[in-house]
Design a protein around this motif. Structure first.
Motif, PDB file in Angstrom:
ATOM      1  N   GLY A 351       0.803  -1.217   0.000  1.00 20.81           N
ATOM      2  CA  GLY A 351       0.000   0.000   0.000  1.00 20.81           C
ATOM      3  C   GLY A 351       0.834   1.265   0.000  1.00 20.81           C
ATOM      4  O   GLY A 351       0.362   2.334  -0.430  1.00 20.81           O
ATOM      5  N   LEU A 355      -0.533   5.000  -3.569  1.00 24.14           N
ATOM      6  CA  LEU A 355      -0.921   6.395  -3.813  1.00 24.14           C
ATOM      7  C   LEU A 355       0.209   7.243  -4.383  1.00 24.14           C
ATOM      8  O   LEU A 355       0.058   8.456  -4.525  1.00 24.14           O
ATOM      9  N   CYS A 378      -6.791  12.635   5.663  1.00 18.13           N
ATOM     10  CA  CYS A 378      -7.280  11.296   5.310  1.00 18.13           C
ATOM     11  C   CYS A 378      -6.694  10.230   6.231  1.00 18.13           C
ATOM     12  O   CYS A 378      -7.369   9.244   6.568  1.00 18.13           O
ATOM     13  N   PHE A 382      -8.809   7.349   8.423  1.00 15.91           N
ATOM     14  CA  PHE A 382      -8.635   5.901   8.322  1.00 15.91           C
ATOM     15  C   PHE A 382      -8.183   5.269   9.637  1.00 15.91           C
ATOM     16  O   PHE A 382      -8.430   4.082   9.863  1.00 15.91           O
ATOM     17  N   MET A 401      -4.727   1.180   2.947  1.00 17.99           N
ATOM     18  CA  MET A 401      -4.892   2.611   2.724  1.00 17.99           C
ATOM     19  C   MET A 401      -4.098   3.439   3.726  1.00 17.99           C
ATOM     20  O   MET A 401      -3.533   4.485   3.370  1.00 17.99           O
TER      21      MET A 401
END
Length: 490
Positions: A351, A355, A378, A382, A401
């Protein structure tokens, strides 16, 4: 009569002009700075080699840092450790990192980035090998602390990359360095799944030190920073380096001679707190501390959740009792990672790169400040989502994430810190930031490995709150560095 009077004046004026014009006027010689040379030479083969060699320092660093997460269950059982003792190992590693990060930053601004980078790798490899022979828990903690001291100097690799890259490529190439950290993390997890069950954790540590030793041999192909050399008055060395880069890139140097002011005052802590940089420095320190707290919190929390099954508030553990001569017993949580646990760690670690394309776009189009504030916000969200009771696949998705977001945070703040400070204090700025960063890393184990066992939601709320503070701090930073040339002097 008027005409007769003006003619002699005109003749005299012309005679004076004719006497003065033959004297040649000295032409001003062209000059250029290191910034001009870097931009003129452009991006090429040298920068690819620089990216591969200096980027690979992230592989060695990731393996040494991530090692604790995969070894913790084994040493917990072997030496019958309590939660706080396991957490102390990670804390002491980052304590060593914190202390030497400032020292190496000071020395790098005064004596050179390359020398400090080489010393830090020699130091780290030596003590890492010694760790594999630890006869007891105390020795293990001490030697891993020494490894943390050495690893703190690896940040000089990022500074060397930053100082050689043209402005428009920094926002793209520096975030891509995350690939090397990802490779190191995946490598140590993969090795742990094979090595620990077969030949033991001591051999895992020995194998993990190999990339660092190989890199020491590769450093000879990378020169000292030209920006550092001109700041010390060593213009000839800087010029030779720039000419070598131009030759490798099949490019040309700018016309004229290299001229830069000699900067006697370098690497002074007081400069970080100067009125021009005071607010920036303080906010950067807060952000570094919070990002590190969140990053290592995620890594250790995911390992703890898998090892002790802390999902949805459940607690599953095997208690091993060890009798002594007096018949007393001491409990020890002994739960080794299963193959499925290693797979989950690998998926969540991947992960970190997920991004990266969006992170690169955000950094280059939204700017460093706004991009960082969004990813930090963000991250806070999470962390709270981890409290939702979900399936194993859902947990993996949340962890995936979170790792992506915390990695994006690190990417952005690394770039911003390297760009915002001038050459005279860039290494010190990175060093002090890295030092504050390790305070967050030192606290994280006690939240992820101690508080989380007592109050799962409480630990998540703490992580989330810190991320919100960092998001606000990032949004209000006074200087935006997108498209800004690196400053030589403050």
């Amino acid at each position: 009569m008027a005409t007769k009077q003006t003619e002699p004046v005109t003749v005299i004026s012309l005679q004076k002009l004719s006497l003065e014009t033959p004297e040649p006027q000295p032409k001003e010689s062209k000059t250029f700075t290191v910034e001009d040379a870097v931009e003129t030479i452009g991006f090429g083969r040298f920068h690819i080699a620089l990216f591969l060699i200096m980027g690979s320092t992230g592989v060695a660093e990731a393996m040494e840092i991530m090692l604790i997460a995969v070894v913790s269950p084994v040493i917990r059982c072997e030496w019958q450790l309590e939660n706080w003792q396991v957490a102390l190992v990670t804390t002491m590693v980052f304590f060593g990192y914190m202390v030497f990060s400032i020292l190496f930053g000071l020395l790098a601004d005064r004596y050179g980035r390359w020398k400090i980078l080489l010393i830090s790798f020699l130091w780290g490899a030596y003590f890492s090998l010694l760790t594999s022979f630890s006869p007891s828990y105390i020795w293990f903690v001490f030697l891993r602390t020494m490894v943390g001291c050495g690893v703190s100097g690896h940040a000089q690799g990022l500074i060397i990359k930053t100082e050689f890259l043209p402005t428009k490529y920094r926002g793209y190439m520096l975030p891509l360095s995350q690939v090397f950290w990802l490779a190191g993390s995946l490598l140590i997890i993969g090795l742990a799944s094979v090595v620990i069950p077969t030949i033991g954790w001591r051999w895992l540590i020995r194998i993990a030190s190999i990339p660092g030793i190989i890199l020491i041999l590769a450093f000879k192909f990378i020169p000292e920073s030209a920006r550092f050399n001109v700041s010390t008055g060593n213009t000839q060395a800087a010029l030779a380096t720039l000419e070598h880069i131009a030759k490798m890139n099949r490019s040309v140097m700018p016309e004229g001679r290299l001229v830069e002011p000699i900067l006697e005052k370098r690497g002074r802590f007081a400069d970080l707190l100067d009125a021009k940089y005071l607010r920036t420095t303080l906010q950067i320190w807060v952000i570094w501390l919070g990002i590190s707290f969140a990053y290592y919190g995620v890594i250790l929390a995911s390992a703890e959740m898998l090892e002790r099954d802390l999902v949805c508030g459940s607690r599953s553990e095997v208690v091993v009792t060890v009798g002594d001569t007096e018949g007393s017993q001491s409990p020890c949580h002994c739960h080794m990672f299963a193959p499925s646990d290693y797979q989950t760690m690998i998926i969540s670690t991947i992960g970190e790169i997920a991004l990266n394309p969006f992170n690169i776009l955000g950094i280059n189009f939204l700017g460093r400040r706004l991009s960082l504030s969004i990813t930090m916000g963000c991250t806070a969200l999470f962390f709270l989502l981890l409290n939702i009771c979900t399936s194993s696949a859902g947990l993996i998705g949340f962890l995936f994430m979170l790792r992506a977001l915390v990695a994006a945070n690190f990417n952005t703040i690394y770039i911003y810190t390297a760009e915002v400070y001038p050459t005279t204090m860039r290494a010190l700025g990175m060093g002090t930031s890295g030092s504050l960063c390790r305070i967050g890393a030192m606290v994280a184990p006690f939240i992820s490995q101690v508080l989380m066992s007592a109050s799962f939601l409480g630990a998540l709320c703490l992580f989330s709150s810190v991320c919100i503070v960092c998001a606000i701090s990032a949004f209000t930073l006074p200087i935006e560095t997108k498209g800004r040339a690196l400053q030589q002097i403050k």
